[in-house]
Write a protein that holds these residues in place. Structure first.
Motif: not given
Length: 149
Positions: A8-16, A42-46, A107-121
């Motif tokens: 789970n990084t600023v740009q990408e998440s991998v969920v199992k 709006t959170q946008t995740v591809n 089992q499913l591993y999803l690689t997700l890319r955050k496109a918008s709606g998130y801001a770095p602290k």
């Protein structure tokens, strides 16, 4: 069913997702990294890739806002690499993902890319020594800080 956030990084998440049943991946909660906050947009995740494995008769269905994004037999193993094909899966990308596994364990591993709606602290370039990495914006406790009231 079990849901595990593997990356789970600023740009990408991998969920199992593993087991049999239904699990929801919340784009405002599950993929929000510790180092970021919701930006107000709006959170946008591809979906950029899916890797799967499963026993005979296992079927995985991924939906968003009740629209089927992908449905496939998970027997054996395989990879769907959207980025490798030159595109991303953006169907319903402002909605949570619902993963249903039926028939047998898979089992499913999803690689997700955050496109918008998130801001770095972490905003060192903007606030320098006044940055407060626990929130968006400068510190409200340091004298001279632009956000101190």
């Amino acid at each position: 069913m079990a849901k595990t956030i593997l990356k789970n990084t600023v740009q990408e998440s991998v969920v199992k997702i593993t087991g049999v049943g239904t699990e929801t991946i919340g784009i405002a909660t599950d993929v929000l990294a510790d180092s970021q906050a919701l930006s107000g947009a709006t959170q946008t995740v591809n979906i950029v890739a899916m890797r799967y494995s499963g026993l005979a008769t296992s079927v995985i269905t991924v939906t968003r806002n009740s629209v089927v994004v992908s449905s496939f037999s998970a027997e054996g193993e395989g990879t769907i690499n959207f980025m490798g094909e030159g595109y991303i899966e953006s169907t319903g990308n402002t909605s949570d993902l619902v993963v249903a596994i039926s028939g047998a364990n898979a089992q499913l591993y999803l690689t997700l890319r955050k496109a918008s709606g998130y801001a770095p602290k972490v905003e060192n370039a903007t606030y320098g020594a006044y940055d407060d990495p626990t929130r968006i914006g400068a510190s409200t406790t340091i004298s001279g800080s632009p956000d101190k009231v």
